[in-house]
Design a protein around this motif. Structure first.
Motif, short mmCIF file in Angstrom:
data_model
loop_
_atom_site.label_atom_id
_atom_site.label_comp_id
_atom_site.label_asym_id
_atom_site.label_seq_id
_atom_site.Cartn_x
_atom_site.Cartn_y
_atom_site.Cartn_z
N TRP A 43 0.83 -1.21 0.00
CA TRP A 43 0.00 0.00 0.00
C TRP A 43 0.86 1.26 0.00
O TRP A 43 0.65 2.17 -0.79
CB TRP A 43 -0.93 -0.02 1.20
N VAL A 44 1.85 1.29 0.87
CA VAL A 44 2.70 2.48 0.97
C VAL A 44 3.51 2.67 -0.31
O VAL A 44 3.65 3.79 -0.80
CB VAL A 44 3.62 2.37 2.21
N GLY A 47 0.29 2.29 -3.57
CA GLY A 47 -1.06 2.84 -3.48
C GLY A 47 -2.13 1.79 -3.73
O GLY A 47 -3.32 2.08 -3.72
N HIS A 68 -4.37 6.15 5.16
CA HIS A 68 -3.96 7.41 4.53
C HIS A 68 -2.70 7.95 5.21
O HIS A 68 -1.75 8.39 4.54
CB HIS A 68 -5.10 8.43 4.62
N LYS A 71 0.39 5.99 4.21
CA LYS A 71 0.79 6.34 2.84
C LYS A 71 1.54 7.67 2.83
O LYS A 71 2.59 7.80 2.20
CB LYS A 71 -0.45 6.41 1.94
N GLN A 72 1.02 8.65 3.55
CA GLN A 72 1.68 9.96 3.63
C GLN A 72 3.06 9.85 4.28
O GLN A 72 4.03 10.41 3.79
CB GLN A 72 0.84 10.94 4.42
N SER A 75 5.78 8.27 2.12
CA SER A 75 6.22 8.98 0.93
C SER A 75 7.03 10.23 1.24
O SER A 75 7.38 10.98 0.33
CB SER A 75 5.01 9.35 0.07
#
Length: 99
Positions: A43-44, A47, A68, A71-72, A75
């Protein structure tokens, strides 16, 4: 630092984001099954969230807000990594508390 919370609270992911920034945290540990480590890494990185039965525990630990946030954090120029842990075995209980 260990932060405990009631599962399913909407503001938890936002609070974690603030703490990561305020305390310059580079590793975030979550009470999620360790078996989700590969799923979260995918996922990271991409996506894409591969389906996994442990994503659907239904107890509020895993939310869209948490995903979310991960993920943020992953990145960023200096990524924040995650550690997933959860006791899946039976709790140890001593019936003889006097010993």
């Amino acid at each position: 630092m260990l932060v405990g919370e009631i599962h399913g609270i909407l503001q938890t992911a936002g609070l974690l984001a603030e703490l990561v920034d305020l305390l310059d945290i580079s590793l975030l540990a979550l009470e999620w099954p360790a078996e989700l480590t590969g799923t979260v890494a995918t996922w990271v990185a991409t996506g894409e969230l591969p389906d996994h039965p442990f994503l659907w525990l239904g107890d509020g630990r895993i939310t869209a807000g948490h995903l979310h946030l991960l993920k943020q954090l992953g990145s960023r120029t200096r990524p924040v990594t995650s550690l997933l842990f959860d006791a899946t075995g039976p709790a140890r209980h001593r019936s003889d508390d006097n010993v």
